[in-house]
Design a protein around this motif. Structure first.
Motif, PDB file in Angstrom:
ATOM      1  N   ASP A  53       0.846  -1.190   0.000  1.00 27.30           N
ATOM      2  CA  ASP A  53       0.000   0.000   0.000  1.00 27.30           C
ATOM      3  C   ASP A  53       0.883   1.241   0.000  1.00 27.30           C
ATOM      4  O   ASP A  53       2.027   1.216   0.444  1.00 27.30           O
ATOM      5  CB  ASP A  53      -0.974   0.009   1.183  1.00 27.30           C
ATOM      6  CG  ASP A  53      -0.289  -0.101   2.538  1.00 27.30           C
ATOM      7  OD1 ASP A  53       0.903   0.244   2.647  1.00 27.30           O
ATOM      8  OD2 ASP A  53      -0.944  -0.539   3.504  1.00 27.30           O
ATOM      9  N   LEU A  54       0.349   2.323  -0.541  1.00 26.17           N
ATOM     10  CA  LEU A  54       1.063   3.596  -0.600  1.00 26.17           C
ATOM     11  C   LEU A  54       0.089   4.720  -0.288  1.00 26.17           C
ATOM     12  O   LEU A  54      -0.913   4.909  -0.995  1.00 26.17           O
ATOM     13  CB  LEU A  54       1.677   3.824  -1.987  1.00 26.17           C
ATOM     14  CG  LEU A  54       2.944   3.040  -2.352  1.00 26.17           C
ATOM     15  CD1 LEU A  54       3.252   3.196  -3.833  1.00 26.17           C
ATOM     16  CD2 LEU A  54       4.122   3.502  -1.510  1.00 26.17           C
ATOM     17  N   GLU A  55       0.383   5.461   0.773  1.00 25.77           N
ATOM     18  CA  GLU A  55      -0.408   6.646   1.076  1.00 25.77           C
ATOM     19  C   GLU A  55      -0.111   7.730   0.036  1.00 25.77           C
ATOM     20  O   GLU A  55       0.896   7.675  -0.674  1.00 25.77           O
ATOM     21  CB  GLU A  55      -0.073   7.160   2.480  1.00 25.77           C
ATOM     22  CG  GLU A  55      -0.283   6.152   3.594  1.00 25.77           C
ATOM     23  CD  GLU A  55      -1.748   5.783   3.800  1.00 25.77           C
ATOM     24  OE1 GLU A  55      -2.625   6.547   3.341  1.00 25.77           O
ATOM     25  OE2 GLU A  55      -2.015   4.735   4.414  1.00 25.77           O
ATOM     26  N   VAL A  56      -0.983   8.715  -0.061  1.00 25.82           N
ATOM     27  CA  VAL A  56      -0.750   9.823  -0.985  1.00 25.82           C
ATOM     28  C   VAL A  56       0.549  10.526  -0.599  1.00 25.82           C
ATOM     29  O   VAL A  56       0.760  10.876   0.568  1.00 25.82           O
ATOM     30  CB  VAL A  56      -1.926  10.814  -0.960  1.00 25.82           C
ATOM     31  CG1 VAL A  56      -1.619  12.024  -1.850  1.00 25.82           C
ATOM     32  CG2 VAL A  56      -3.203  10.134  -1.419  1.00 25.82           C
ATOM     33  N   GLY A  57       1.446  10.664  -1.561  1.00 31.66           N
ATOM     34  CA  GLY A  57       2.739  11.293  -1.328  1.00 31.66           C
ATOM     35  C   GLY A  57       3.829  10.343  -0.881  1.00 31.66           C
ATOM     36  O   GLY A  57       5.000  10.732  -0.804  1.00 31.66           O
ATOM     37  N   GLU A  58       3.492   9.084  -0.596  1.00 34.30           N
ATOM     38  CA  GLU A  58       4.492   8.118  -0.130  1.00 34.30           C
ATOM     39  C   GLU A  58       5.309   7.579  -1.301  1.00 34.30           C
ATOM     40  O   GLU A  58       4.796   7.368  -2.402  1.00 34.30           O
ATOM     41  CB  GLU A  58       3.810   6.960   0.593  1.00 34.30           C
ATOM     42  CG  GLU A  58       4.791   5.939   1.175  1.00 34.30           C
ATOM     43  CD  GLU A  58       4.108   4.781   1.883  1.00 34.30           C
ATOM     44  OE1 GLU A  58       4.817   3.826   2.268  1.00 34.30           O
ATOM     45  OE2 GLU A  58       2.868   4.821   2.041  1.00 34.30           O
ATOM     46  N   THR A  59       6.603   7.323  -1.032  1.00 32.18           N
ATOM     47  CA  THR A  59       7.521   6.804  -2.045  1.00 32.18           C
ATOM     48  C   THR A  59       8.147   5.506  -1.564  1.00 32.18           C
ATOM     49  O   THR A  59       8.452   5.348  -0.379  1.00 32.18           O
ATOM     50  CB  THR A  59       8.638   7.825  -2.343  1.00 32.18           C
ATOM     51  OG1 THR A  59       8.052   9.021  -2.861  1.00 32.18           O
ATOM     52  CG2 THR A  59       9.633   7.283  -3.365  1.00 32.18           C
ATOM     53  N   MET A  60       8.324   4.573  -2.475  1.00 38.00           N
ATOM     54  CA  MET A  60       9.048   3.336  -2.206  1.00 38.00           C
ATOM     55  C   MET A  60       9.979   3.071  -3.380  1.00 38.00           C
ATOM     56  O   MET A  60       9.859   3.687  -4.443  1.00 38.00           O
ATOM     57  CB  MET A  60       8.087   2.155  -2.026  1.00 38.00           C
ATOM     58  CG  MET A  60       7.294   1.795  -3.269  1.00 38.00           C
ATOM     59  SD  MET A  60       6.204   0.348  -3.071  1.00 38.00           S
ATOM     60  CE  MET A  60       7.413  -0.972  -2.924  1.00 38.00           C
ATOM     61  N   ASN A  61      10.926   2.153  -3.202  1.00 34.75           N
ATOM     62  CA  ASN A  61      11.780   1.759  -4.322  1.00 34.75           C
ATOM     63  C   ASN A  61      11.912   0.248  -4.354  1.00 34.75           C
ATOM     64  O   ASN A  61      11.827  -0.425  -3.322  1.00 34.75           O
ATOM     65  CB  ASN A  61      13.140   2.455  -4.267  1.00 34.75           C
ATOM     66  CG  ASN A  61      13.969   2.087  -3.055  1.00 34.75           C
ATOM     67  OD1 ASN A  61      14.678   1.083  -3.065  1.00 34.75           O
ATOM     68  ND2 ASN A  61      13.893   2.900  -1.988  1.00 34.75           N
ATOM     69  N   VAL A  62      12.075  -0.279  -5.551  1.00 38.99           N
ATOM     70  CA  VAL A  62      12.097  -1.720  -5.796  1.00 38.99           C
ATOM     71  C   VAL A  62      13.328  -2.054  -6.625  1.00 38.99           C
ATOM     72  O   VAL A  62      13.726  -1.279  -7.508  1.00 38.99           O
ATOM     73  CB  VAL A  62      10.818  -2.168  -6.540  1.00 38.99           C
ATOM     74  CG1 VAL A  62      10.862  -3.658  -6.851  1.00 38.99           C
ATOM     75  CG2 VAL A  62       9.579  -1.843  -5.722  1.00 38.99           C
ATOM     76  N   VAL A  63      13.938  -3.214  -6.344  1.00 35.47           N
ATOM     77  CA  VAL A  63      15.104  -3.661  -7.103  1.00 35.47           C
ATOM     78  C   VAL A  63      14.772  -4.984  -7.790  1.00 35.47           C
ATOM     79  O   VAL A  63      14.356  -5.953  -7.143  1.00 35.47           O
ATOM     80  CB  VAL A  63      16.341  -3.834  -6.201  1.00 35.47           C
ATOM     81  CG1 VAL A  63      17.549  -4.256  -7.045  1.00 35.47           C
ATOM     82  CG2 VAL A  63      16.648  -2.542  -5.449  1.00 35.47           C
TER      83      VAL A  63
END
Length: 328
Positions: free
Chosen positions: A312-322
């Motif tokens: 899940d991602l809140e509005v404005g949240e950032t994640m990164n994936v490899v």
């Protein structure tokens, strides 16, 4: 990594931010704002063919069918006892040349002189192409990618079910999905279900079987949670609604490996490294064995798929994936 000489690789880092703006039909107009992402999955897939050549201009050249385009997953423990977690794609003999049950532990086998492992372009050409290739998600982290170096030191981005994004140590690879998909093109819902298949009850959706197809995934009643990670009798579970599974997650210490995908079904269409040291004289050492996982052949009836999530991602949240692509 030098697993089976798969030592050429490309690491792909992706940074994802939820802007909260949704363009449902991709026409450039925002249809909704302030949108929370509830169950994001990422997936990569590949259609094994292994029987075509390319021209120097990159266009398709000649074709020579009847090799054995094959993919699989190697979950054999490494020297530390942890699963290798390596999906692979390779060429084998034509399925018509295999004898059921003739190999070690009942693996289908071809007679001496007929195995042609690593050949492509059948029909007399048989170009030598002894290459294994594959791809797998190896990390998902919270926050943006660093300006330099990697995101290894950042906190993991957990799935919506409270698990590590991939799995570490003895649980390496437990929480990603690896499977042969049903080639359900232009159906976003089926694509999403296949990309989080590890979390469903594999017996109900048929994902333990090498006859896996889209049919079970299209039946909402089959989409129930994996009983190892979830309590199947918990109140509030709605078949076909993965968000309803969140409240059914078992307490820590009671959770087992989710097994809704193919990774550990133990069925092999081809496997030339099965129990090497116990089945063949002068065989490679134990490190070259492929004792756990699966392999399956293709006949334009699906794609090899590796996936991660859901997140899940809140509005404005950032994640990164490899994601890593490899070959050798």
């Amino acid at each position: 990594m030098n697993h089976a000489n798969l030592n050429d690789f490309i690491a792909i880092e992706m940074e994802l931010t939820n802007t909260g703006e949704v363009d449902i039909d991709a026409d450039g107009t925002v249809d909704r704002s302030g949108n929370r992402i509830n169950a994001l999955t990422l997936s990569m897939r590949h259609e094994p063919i292994n029987s075509m050549s390319n021209r120097t201009n990159g266009r398709r050249g000649a074709a020579g069918w009847f090799t054995g385009p094959t993919s699989g997953y190697d979950a054999t423990p490494d020297a530390d006892g942890n699963p290798w977690d390596v999906p692979v794609i390779f060429s084998g003999p034509s399925p018509s040349g295999l004898t059921a049950g003739a190999g070690p532990d009942g693996v289908p086998w071809a007679p001496d002189g007929s195995r042609f492992l690593g050949n492509t372009m059948n029909r007399g050409r048989r170009y030598y192409y002894d290459i294994y290739a594959g791809f797998q998600f190896i990390a998902a982290k919270q926050g943006t990618l660093p300006a330099g170096g990697s995101s290894t030191g950042q906190d993991d981005k957990l799935t919506i079910y409270g698990s590590d994004p991939v799995g570490d140590g003895a649980e390496r690879g437990w929480y990603t999905t690896v499977t042969k998909d049903s080639d359900a093109r232009n159906n976003a819902m089926i694509e999403h279900r296949m990309s989080m298949g590890v979390w469903f009850d594999g017996d109900a959706i048929g994902s333990h079987s090498l006859d896996y197809s889209s049919g079970p995934l299209e039946t909402v009643g089959n989409l129930v949670p994996d009983p190892n990670w979830f309590d199947p009798d918990a109140a509030g579970i709605v078949a076909g609604a993965p968000l309803s599974f969140i409240g059914a997650v078992r307490p820590e210490g009671e959770r087992g490996q989710p097994r809704g995908d193919m990774k550990y079904n133990g069925q092999f269409d081809q496997n030339w490294e099965k129990d090497n040291e116990t089945n063949w004289p002068n065989a490679p050492d134990e490190a070259s064995d492929w004792d756990e996982g699966f392999s399956i052949q293709y006949n334009f009836d699906g794609k090899h798929r590796s996936s991660i999530g859901p997140f899940d991602l809140e509005v404005g949240e950032t994640m990164n994936v490899v994601l890593v692509e490899y070959g050798g």
